[in-house]
Structure formats: structure tokens, C-alpha cells
Motif scaffolding. Structure first.
Motif, PDB file in Angstrom:
ATOM      1  N   TRP A 174      -3.499   0.829 -20.698  1.00 25.19           N
ATOM      2  CA  TRP A 174      -3.289   1.897 -19.720  1.00 25.19           C
ATOM      3  C   TRP A 174      -3.395   1.296 -18.329  1.00 25.19           C
ATOM      4  N   LEU A 175      -2.336   1.484 -17.560  1.00 23.22           N
ATOM      5  CA  LEU A 175      -2.317   1.073 -16.151  1.00 23.22           C
ATOM      6  C   LEU A 175      -2.579   2.301 -15.298  1.00 23.22           C
ATOM      7  N   LEU A 176      -3.570   2.202 -14.429  1.00 27.08           N
ATOM      8  CA  LEU A 176      -3.866   3.291 -13.502  1.00 27.08           C
ATOM      9  C   LEU A 176      -4.100   2.688 -12.128  1.00 27.08           C
ATOM     10  N   VAL A 177      -3.316   3.120 -11.156  1.00 27.28           N
ATOM     11  CA  VAL A 177      -3.510   2.646  -9.785  1.00 27.28           C
ATOM     12  C   VAL A 177      -3.427   3.826  -8.825  1.00 27.28           C
ATOM     13  N   ARG A 178      -4.002   3.604  -7.665  1.00 28.11           N
ATOM     14  CA  ARG A 178      -3.931   4.602  -6.593  1.00 28.11           C
ATOM     15  C   ARG A 178      -3.264   3.955  -5.393  1.00 28.11           C
ATOM     16  N   ILE A 179      -2.385   4.696  -4.768  1.00 29.62           N
ATOM     17  CA  ILE A 179      -1.707   4.210  -3.564  1.00 29.62           C
ATOM     18  C   ILE A 179      -2.688   4.256  -2.396  1.00 29.62           C
ATOM     19  N   ILE A 180      -2.788   3.170  -1.681  1.00 31.70           N
ATOM     20  CA  ILE A 180      -3.628   3.154  -0.488  1.00 31.70           C
ATOM     21  C   ILE A 180      -2.837   3.762   0.659  1.00 31.70           C
ATOM     22  N   THR A 181      -3.250   4.951   1.065  1.00 35.36           N
ATOM     23  CA  THR A 181      -2.469   5.700   2.039  1.00 35.36           C
ATOM     24  C   THR A 181      -3.392   6.647   2.802  1.00 35.36           C
ATOM     25  N   THR A 182      -2.820   7.458   3.643  1.00 35.73           N
ATOM     26  CA  THR A 182      -3.528   8.521   4.358  1.00 35.73           C
ATOM     27  C   THR A 182      -2.760   9.815   4.146  1.00 35.73           C
ATOM     28  N   PRO A 183      -3.408  10.968   4.355  1.00 32.07           N
ATOM     29  CA  PRO A 183      -2.714  12.241   4.113  1.00 32.07           C
ATOM     30  C   PRO A 183      -1.373  12.371   4.847  1.00 32.07           C
ATOM     31  N   ASP A 184      -1.271  11.790   6.043  1.00 29.09           N
ATOM     32  CA  ASP A 184      -0.037  11.921   6.814  1.00 29.09           C
ATOM     33  C   ASP A 184       1.064  10.980   6.347  1.00 29.09           C
ATOM     34  N   ASN A 185       0.705   9.985   5.551  1.00 25.82           N
ATOM     35  CA  ASN A 185       1.685   8.960   5.155  1.00 25.82           C
ATOM     36  C   ASN A 185       1.982   8.933   3.666  1.00 25.82           C
ATOM     37  N   VAL A 186       1.499   9.942   2.922  1.00 24.65           N
ATOM     38  CA  VAL A 186       1.645   9.921   1.473  1.00 24.65           C
ATOM     39  C   VAL A 186       3.109   9.804   1.055  1.00 24.65           C
ATOM     40  N   THR A 187       3.958  10.660   1.588  1.00 21.57           N
ATOM     41  CA  THR A 187       5.364  10.671   1.165  1.00 21.57           C
ATOM     42  C   THR A 187       6.036   9.328   1.426  1.00 21.57           C
ATOM     43  N   ALA A 188       5.815   8.776   2.607  1.00 23.22           N
ATOM     44  CA  ALA A 188       6.425   7.487   2.950  1.00 23.22           C
ATOM     45  C   ALA A 188       5.884   6.364   2.078  1.00 23.22           C
ATOM     46  N   ASP A 189       4.585   6.372   1.801  1.00 25.95           N
ATOM     47  CA  ASP A 189       3.988   5.301   1.003  1.00 25.95           C
ATOM     48  C   ASP A 189       4.377   5.401  -0.468  1.00 25.95           C
ATOM     49  N   VAL A 190       4.565   6.619  -0.970  1.00 25.22           N
ATOM     50  CA  VAL A 190       5.074   6.781  -2.337  1.00 25.22           C
ATOM     51  C   VAL A 190       6.471   6.179  -2.446  1.00 25.22           C
ATOM     52  N   GLN A 191       7.309   6.441  -1.446  1.00 21.34           N
ATOM     53  CA  GLN A 191       8.664   5.899  -1.470  1.00 21.34           C
ATOM     54  C   GLN A 191       8.662   4.371  -1.397  1.00 21.34           C
ATOM     55  N   LYS A 192       7.779   3.809  -0.588  1.00 24.70           N
ATOM     56  CA  LYS A 192       7.682   2.351  -0.504  1.00 24.70           C
ATOM     57  C   LYS A 192       7.313   1.752  -1.855  1.00 24.70           C
ATOM     58  N   LEU A 193       6.381   2.417  -2.539  1.00 26.87           N
ATOM     59  CA  LEU A 193       6.003   1.930  -3.864  1.00 26.87           C
ATOM     60  C   LEU A 193       7.189   1.994  -4.827  1.00 26.87           C
ATOM     61  N   LYS A 194       7.927   3.096  -4.814  1.00 30.75           N
ATOM     62  CA  LYS A 194       9.070   3.248  -5.712  1.00 30.75           C
ATOM     63  C   LYS A 194      10.172   2.241  -5.399  1.00 30.75           C
ATOM     64  N   ASP A 195      10.242   1.832  -4.141  1.00 30.40           N
ATOM     65  CA  ASP A 195      11.267   0.855  -3.747  1.00 30.40           C
ATOM     66  C   ASP A 195      10.922  -0.563  -4.195  1.00 30.40           C
ATOM     67  N   THR A 196       9.656  -0.811  -4.478  1.00 25.94           N
ATOM     68  CA  THR A 196       9.236  -2.197  -4.739  1.00 25.94           C
ATOM     69  C   THR A 196       8.599  -2.434  -6.105  1.00 25.94           C
ATOM     70  N   MET A 197       8.058  -1.416  -6.754  1.00 25.53           N
ATOM     71  CA  MET A 197       7.369  -1.618  -8.036  1.00 25.53           C
ATOM     72  C   MET A 197       8.356  -1.624  -9.197  1.00 25.53           C
ATOM     73  N   LYS A 198       8.159  -2.573 -10.105  1.00 27.35           N
ATOM     74  CA  LYS A 198       8.991  -2.661 -11.301  1.00 27.35           C
ATOM     75  C   LYS A 198       8.102  -2.975 -12.503  1.00 27.35           C
ATOM     76  N   LEU A 199       8.531  -2.495 -13.671  1.00 27.76           N
ATOM     77  CA  LEU A 199       7.813  -2.744 -14.919  1.00 27.76           C
ATOM     78  C   LEU A 199       8.833  -2.999 -16.014  1.00 27.76           C
ATOM     79  N   TYR A 200       8.726  -4.158 -16.681  1.00 28.90           N
ATOM     80  CA  TYR A 200       9.740  -4.506 -17.681  1.00 28.90           C
ATOM     81  C   TYR A 200       9.249  -5.635 -18.582  1.00 28.90           C
ATOM     82  N   PRO A 201       9.791  -5.709 -19.813  1.00 30.72           N
ATOM     83  CA  PRO A 201       9.463  -6.834 -20.690  1.00 30.72           C
ATOM     84  C   PRO A 201       9.976  -8.140 -20.078  1.00 30.72           C
ATOM     85  N   TYR A 202       9.189  -9.176 -20.171  1.00 31.06           N
ATOM     86  CA  TYR A 202       9.566 -10.484 -19.605  1.00 31.06           C
ATOM     87  C   TYR A 202      10.857 -10.976 -20.252  1.00 31.06           C
ATOM     88  N   GLY A 203      11.783 -11.398 -19.411  1.00 29.16           N
ATOM     89  CA  GLY A 203      13.066 -11.897 -19.887  1.00 29.16           C
ATOM     90  C   GLY A 203      14.137 -10.840 -19.999  1.00 29.16           C
TER      91      GLY A 203
END
Length: 497
Positions: free
Chosen positions: A200-229
Motif C-alpha cells: 500500500w502506497l500512501l502519500v500526502r501532497i505538501i501544500t497549503t489550503p490556497d495551493n491545493v488545486t495547483a499542487d494536485v495538478q503538478k503531481l498529476k503532471d509528474t507522477m507515474k506508476l508502472y511495471p519496470y520495462g
């Protein structure tokens, strides 16, 4: 005649019988402590009958059932971490999450519609299932996050994000692989070795109440999960407001949950003694779990007893768990995230208490360095030792200058589900970032817990539900020195009379 007197008479009679036996040439001096009388009165089983040490068939059946139930109780209590992981994995798969592919985010935070053990509503959660049974998996992180990776026994495997020494907020590619993997570790990746398959992977975005939407989008733009190869097929799912359950069972279906992971995972993930007990009650890797009618009755009875014990751990905390000498806040993490004492012995009661009410285990939950990590206080009883009642009005006052580099937080939970209490308030809590929280004249802050908002304290109010019991968790993020030396401490949960 009381039981003790009766037992003494029976024992004396039996010993007299022994002394009357004809003397043998090779006569031993037999101590009374190793002799079983022909009649024994048990507090739990009633009368037990023997013929010169050999139990009657009725006595054998009584003892067998008692031990079968006792073993099943121990399998339950020590298996709570395992069932909890299975509840999470099954719950997320039930809403369409795919291992090694789907990343779920509570983009508008969680609320009481989603049954999660003691979740909070301060920042978005990011969660996924990582399964390395068929080979390594890559997790790409490109924004600052704080998180963990736990295995199917709910044991800590790795930090993810700012507290990982090779990440520290810069991000990176995590190469997660089973210990049987014999290939190379790709250059530049962060290696994470594990003995288990599902995680189980559980993480929290480091953000502030005013920046939640922008920081969620940044995470979606950069995070990837996939089988190696493989080509990344990462997909994101917004789980805010979805009605689904991730909490493990408390009835006999609990044993089906742990069987699922015992069958799937390598045996080395679990404790050997626990697997031995599970095998004795009919749960064994590689064999179908098809309890007969007798076993089903054993599981039903064991679940009732284990549930009573687990709930007692939580609602009747021990003196050892108390954080302060003069109030009723407690913690199940006094022996650290591995629940081991100074001699390396696991405290199974503390472990069961924690996993009964919480998810996610990491060293960062037991911060000891001022300004880093987080720490927690739990309240299930008020200042007078009474269970918290949602029909009543309680307060907790925080002294001025809360010792946190980040913020403090209160969350309120349902006693039955240990999930957020169902009310008309979406957040089920309040924290130091909440707008409208008022301070008292001396800088302290009084928080109210009641079914209706007290006049003039609406901004400091957490709603309860009439007719429902509740419990609280007070979280301190980035606790500083006065938190650890206990010179700063919240008041007890106090009933307003």
C-alpha cells in the motif's frame, strides 16, 4: 463448598489413592504438581474427568473446542494488521483501481462517505497498490510529497518523498523490487527492496489550503506508476466523495480476509508463529479455506471474543499508554512503529490497538526530532473517564503558542467504524489552518465538540451526532521542544455541565 475447597478435597483423594497403590520395586518420589486428579473443576469448562491421567472423551471435546477458539482469537488479534491491509486493497479495487497503474487522489479531500480508518481532511491523500510479484515496479515522483510504503503484513518498507534520504523533496524514480530479483538496479533510481508482493502506497501532497488545486495538478503532471520495462499507463482517479469501504471485518468473515493474503503472499512476510496458529485453525497457504460447520462456529465465537478484546484496548487504555500523568490522552505508539520494547519483544496488544484504529505505519509517525515528522494523541474517554457521547457538549483548550512548525489538527471519528463521523460538516474536524478559529484573551484556543454550535463559538466547533459515540485524534505536525518535554499540553476532553 467453594471451588478451591472442592479442588483440594479431590486432589487429596487422588493422592491418597496413589499412596494406596502397591509399592513398586523401582518407586519414584512423585510430586503432587505433576499429577492430574480424576476430577477437576475448571472455571471456564466446568467438570473435567480423567482416569488415572487419561481424559474422558467429553473432557477432550471441551478442551479441544476451548483451545480452538483461543487459537482463533489469537489469529484474529495478531492478524488485525493483515486484515486491515486486505480491507484497503479490496476496497480500492472495488472502485476500479488497478495495481501498478491507478493513482487515487482525494482532490477535494476525503469526507465521511469514504470509510477509512482515522483519515484526516487537512491535505489530499494520494494512494495506490504496488504489486511486485511479477517483477519490479517504478514510481516516478516529481513534486514534494510525504509518504510511506507498507507491505501485506502492514510492516514498514520505505519512506517516499521528503523524508527519504535520496529524495528529500527533489523527487526521483523509485525502483521497487522483490528480494528474489536478480537483475540490475537501473542507474539513478532509488532502490526499494521488499520481501512481500502487494504493498500500500500512501502519500500526502505538501501544500497549503490556497495551493491545493495547483499542487494536485503538478503531481498529476509528474507522477507515474508502472511495471519496470513497460510503457507507463498511469491513470488518476479522484476518490473525493466516493462511498466505499476500506475497513476490515470484525465478524467471522475476518478469517476470509486474512486467508486471501496468506494465499497470495510469500510466507516470509508474516510471523512464523502466527502462520502456525492460522494453519491450526484451517488457514494454510496452498490449501483451500473451506471451514466446516464446526470451524464456522469456532470462528463466530472467536470473532466475538476478539472484537471485545480489541475494542477494550482502544476504549479502556492502559496506564502505560497514557501520555500525561494528569489527563486521559493516550497513544499506542509508545514502543515505536515496530511495537518493540527495549529487549526487542513485540507488544502485540499495542500493535493490535494501533491497527484497529489506524492505517499506515512509518517511523515518521513517532517523531523524536523537534520540528520534524508528526505526533498523535488519542481520546476515547473524557476527563472523568467516561466514554465520549455525541449527544453532549465537550471542550478541549489548547494553550497559547502551539508547539508546531506546521500546524495542529483535531479529527473526530465514529466509535464503530473508526472512520470520520457522519455529520453535516464535510471536514469532520478542525485545524490550525482553518479560517475563522478564534483565540481566547490569553492566546489559548478552545475547541467545542457538540451536536449543535455553541453561540459565539461557531468557528471553533466540531459537530457530533446525537446517539453516536465518538473518539478524537489530536495531531501535531512538526512538533517542537515544548511538545516533547510536555510543558505544553492540551486540556482533557471536558464535559460542559
Amino acid at each position: 463448598m467453594n471451588k478451591i475447597t472442592k479442588a483440594m478435597i479431590i486432589t487429596t483423594a487422588s493422592l491418597t489413592g496413589i499412596s494406596m497403590a502397591s509399592a513398586a520395586t523401582y518407586e519414584a518420589k512423585v510430586p503432587a504438581s505433576i499429577i492430574t486428579p480424576d476430577q477437576v473443576e475448571s472455571e471456564y469448562l466446568g467438570e473435567l474427568s480423567y482416569t488415572d491421567g487419561a481424559p474422558s472423551s467429553e473432557t477432550t471435546l471441551k478442551a479441544n473446542r476451548f483451545v480452538d477458539v483461543a487459537d482463533a482469537v489469537r489469529v484474529f488479534l495478531s492478524g488485525i494488521p493483515v486484515a486491515s491491509i486486505q480491507g484497503l486493497l479490496a476496497g480500492h479495487e472495488s472502485i476500479g483501481m488497478v495495481p501498478n497503474q491507478t493513482i487515487a487522489i482525494s482532490e477535494q479531500l476525503l469526507n465521511a462517505k469514504s470509510l477509512w480508518l482515522t483519515a484526516n481532511t487537512t491535505t489530499p491523500y494520494v494512494t495506490s497498490e504496488i504489486d511486485v510479484k511479477n517483477g519490479p515496479v517504478v514510481l516516478e515522483v516529481g513534486t514534494p510529497i510525504l509518504g510511506l510504503l507498507d507491505d501485506a503484513a502492514f510492516k514498514f518498507v520505505s519512506r517516499v518523498g521528503v523524508t527519504h534520504p535520496e529524495d528529500q523533496g527533489k523527487g526521483g524514480k523509485y525502483f521497487i523490487y522483490h528480494s528474489s530479483y536478480t537483475g540490475d538496479i537501473p542507474e539513478g533510481m532509488i532502490p526499494v527492496e521488499t520481501d512481500g508482493y502487494q504493498h500500500w502506497l500512501l502519500v500526502r501532497i505538501i501544500t497549503t489550503p490556497d495551493n491545493v488545486t495547483a499542487d494536485v495538478q503538478k503531481l498529476k503532471d509528474t507522477m507515474k506508476l508502472y511495471p519496470y520495462g513497460s510503457e507507463p499507463k498511469t491513470e488518476f482517479m479522484n476518490i473525493s466523495g466516493i462511498q466505499y469501504n476500506t475497513v476490515h471485518a470484525m465478524d467471522e468473515s475476518f478469517y476470509d480476509e486474512i486467508n486471501t493474503l496468506i494465499q497470495y503472499e510469500p510466507a516470509e512476510v508474516f510471523d512464523d508463529e502466527w502462520l502456525s496458529l492460522a494453519k491450526r485453525v484451517g488457514i494454510e497457504k496452498g490449501k483451500p479455506f473451506e471451514p466446516n460447520s464446526y470451524q464456522q462456529e469456532v470462528f463466530k465465537e472467536a470473532a466475538k471474543i476478539a472484537t471485545a478484546e480489541a475494542r477494550s484496548y482502544y476504549y479502556a487504555p492502559t496506564e502505560e499508554q497514557m501520555v500525561y500523568d494528569d489527563r486521559n490522552w493516550f497513544t499506542p505508539l509508545i514502543s515505536g512503529h515496530e511495537f518493540k520494547d527495549d529487549n526487542g519483544v513485540v507488544d502485540t496488544e499495542m500493535r493490535a490497538t494501533f491497527h484497529f484504529m489506524a492505517t499506515g505505519i512509518t517511523p515518521d509517525m513517532v517523531a523524536s526530532t523537534p520540528g520534524q515528522g508528526s505526533d498523535y494523541l488519542l481520546a476515547t474517554i473524557d476527563s472523568e473517564g467516561q466514554i465520549l457521547d455525541g449527544s453532549k457538549h465537550y471542550t478541549v483548550t489548547l494553550p497559547a503558542d502551539a508547539p508546531a512548525t506546521k500546524f495542529w489538527s483535531f479529527m473526530i471519528y465514529d466509535n464503530q467504524t473508526r472512520s470520520m463521523l457522519e455529520t453535516d460538516q464535510v471536514k469532520a474536524g478542525i485545524d490550525g489552518l482553518t479560517k475563522g478559529v478564534k483565540k481566547n484573551a490569553d492566546g489559548s484556543i478552545t475547541i467545542h465538540f457538540a451536536p449543535e454550535a455553541p453561540k459565539g463559538a461557531e468557528g471553533n466547533w466540531v459537530q457530533t451526532t446525537e446517539g453516536k459515540g465518538f473518539n478524537l485524534i489530536f495531531r501535531m505536525y512538526g512538533p517542537t521542544e515544548t511538545w516533547f518535554d510536555k510543558s505544553w499540553k492540551p486540556t482533557d476532553v471536558t464535559l460542559v455541565k
